[in-house]
Design a protein around this motif. Sequence first.
Motif, short mmCIF file in Angstrom:
data_model
loop_
_atom_site.label_atom_id
_atom_site.label_comp_id
_atom_site.label_asym_id
_atom_site.label_seq_id
_atom_site.Cartn_x
_atom_site.Cartn_y
_atom_site.Cartn_z
N ASP A 94 0.83 -1.20 0.00
CA ASP A 94 0.00 0.00 0.00
C ASP A 94 0.86 1.26 0.00
N SER A 95 0.18 2.40 0.07
CA SER A 95 0.86 3.69 0.00
C SER A 95 1.15 4.30 1.36
N SER A 96 0.89 3.55 2.43
CA SER A 96 1.07 4.11 3.77
C SER A 96 2.53 4.52 3.99
N PHE A 97 2.70 5.59 4.73
CA PHE A 97 4.03 6.11 5.02
C PHE A 97 4.77 5.15 5.93
N GLU A 98 6.01 4.83 5.59
CA GLU A 98 6.88 4.00 6.42
C GLU A 98 8.19 4.75 6.63
N GLU A 99 8.47 5.09 7.85
CA GLU A 99 9.71 5.80 8.17
C GLU A 99 10.91 5.04 7.61
N GLY A 100 11.80 5.76 6.94
CA GLY A 100 13.01 5.16 6.40
C GLY A 100 12.87 4.58 5.01
N TYR A 101 11.66 4.64 4.43
CA TYR A 101 11.43 4.10 3.09
C TYR A 101 10.91 5.18 2.16
N THR A 102 11.22 5.03 0.90
CA THR A 102 10.58 5.82 -0.14
C THR A 102 9.68 4.88 -0.92
N LYS A 103 8.51 5.35 -1.27
CA LYS A 103 7.56 4.55 -2.03
C LYS A 103 7.26 5.22 -3.36
N ILE A 104 6.91 4.37 -4.32
CA ILE A 104 6.48 4.86 -5.63
C ILE A 104 5.20 4.13 -5.99
N VAL A 105 4.51 4.68 -6.96
CA VAL A 105 3.27 4.06 -7.46
C VAL A 105 3.26 4.20 -8.97
N ILE A 145 -5.00 11.44 -8.13
CA ILE A 145 -4.81 11.72 -9.56
C ILE A 145 -5.28 10.56 -10.45
N CYS A 146 -5.96 9.59 -9.87
CA CYS A 146 -6.55 8.52 -10.69
C CYS A 146 -7.66 9.12 -11.55
N GLY A 147 -7.88 8.55 -12.72
CA GLY A 147 -8.95 9.03 -13.58
C GLY A 147 -8.68 8.69 -15.03
N LYS A 148 -9.33 9.41 -15.91
CA LYS A 148 -9.26 9.08 -17.32
C LYS A 148 -7.86 9.22 -17.91
N ASP A 149 -7.06 10.18 -17.45
CA ASP A 149 -5.72 10.38 -18.00
C ASP A 149 -4.70 9.39 -17.46
N TYR A 150 -4.74 9.10 -16.17
CA TYR A 150 -3.70 8.26 -15.56
C TYR A 150 -4.22 6.92 -15.09
N GLY A 151 -5.47 6.62 -15.30
CA GLY A 151 -5.99 5.30 -14.97
C GLY A 151 -6.09 5.06 -13.48
N ILE A 152 -5.77 3.83 -13.09
CA ILE A 152 -5.88 3.40 -11.70
C ILE A 152 -4.51 3.01 -11.16
N VAL A 153 -4.40 2.89 -9.85
CA VAL A 153 -3.16 2.42 -9.25
C VAL A 153 -2.93 0.98 -9.70
N GLY A 154 -1.74 0.72 -10.24
CA GLY A 154 -1.37 -0.62 -10.68
C GLY A 154 -0.56 -1.36 -9.64
N CYS A 155 0.37 -0.66 -9.00
CA CYS A 155 1.14 -1.27 -7.91
C CYS A 155 1.93 -0.21 -7.17
N TYR A 156 2.27 -0.57 -5.95
CA TYR A 156 3.14 0.23 -5.10
C TYR A 156 4.46 -0.50 -4.96
N MET A 157 5.54 0.27 -4.86
CA MET A 157 6.86 -0.31 -4.61
C MET A 157 7.55 0.54 -3.56
N LYS A 158 8.56 -0.04 -2.89
CA LYS A 158 9.29 0.72 -1.88
C LYS A 158 10.74 0.27 -1.85
N LYS A 159 11.57 1.15 -1.29
CA LYS A 159 12.96 0.81 -0.97
C LYS A 159 13.42 1.68 0.17
N LYS A 160 14.43 1.24 0.87
CA LYS A 160 14.98 2.03 1.97
C LYS A 160 15.62 3.28 1.42
N PHE A 161 15.48 4.38 2.17
CA PHE A 161 16.19 5.61 1.79
C PHE A 161 17.68 5.33 1.90
N PRO A 162 18.46 5.87 0.99
CA PRO A 162 19.92 5.67 1.07
C PRO A 162 20.52 6.36 2.28
#
Length: 162
Positions: A94-105, A145-162
């Motif tokens: 999911d998109s929930s905030f996790e300290e020490g991680y950066t997430k993308i969608v 920002i979901c909608g006709k131009d950008y569609g729906i959320v396909g997936c979330y990804m994360k990694k630790k901040f450097p």
Amino acid sequence: MSYSKELEDEIKNAFPGLREDAKFMITSKENPNYNCIAWTAPYNDRWMWPPNYGYIPCLDGVTKWVYWPTDGKDNTLEEFIRAFQKYGYEICDDSSFEEGYTKIVFYIDPETNECLHGARQLRNGLWTSKLGGWNDICHGTPEAICGKDYGIVGCYMKKKFP
């Protein structure tokens, strides 16, 4: 930096979910030198998209070569996941905030599974998007920002901040 009400209205008309997003704000001037996927990486000096699209004509009239970190040629969600795994990202729930991680969608067309847009989470938990060759924006949730131009959320990804 302040932007015109007309520009804010134009963006909200394109992305109706931003109308109710109290965190929405325009955060940069228009810039044709990078796109949403590059901004997700984060780069602000190139366009990123699978190379089956070749050259991209930018708003400034200059065509730029598209950079892509894998040998993939299509713009399916699976290819975007594979490309960002090279940067150390892994799929998450999911998109929930996790300290020490950066997430993308990544956003997809639900009928074709083609990737349409990407956004990333900032260290303060808000999200940032680059609107094509337009402005960067900040938004409170990926769904805004979901909608006709950008569609729906396909997936979330994360990694630790450097």
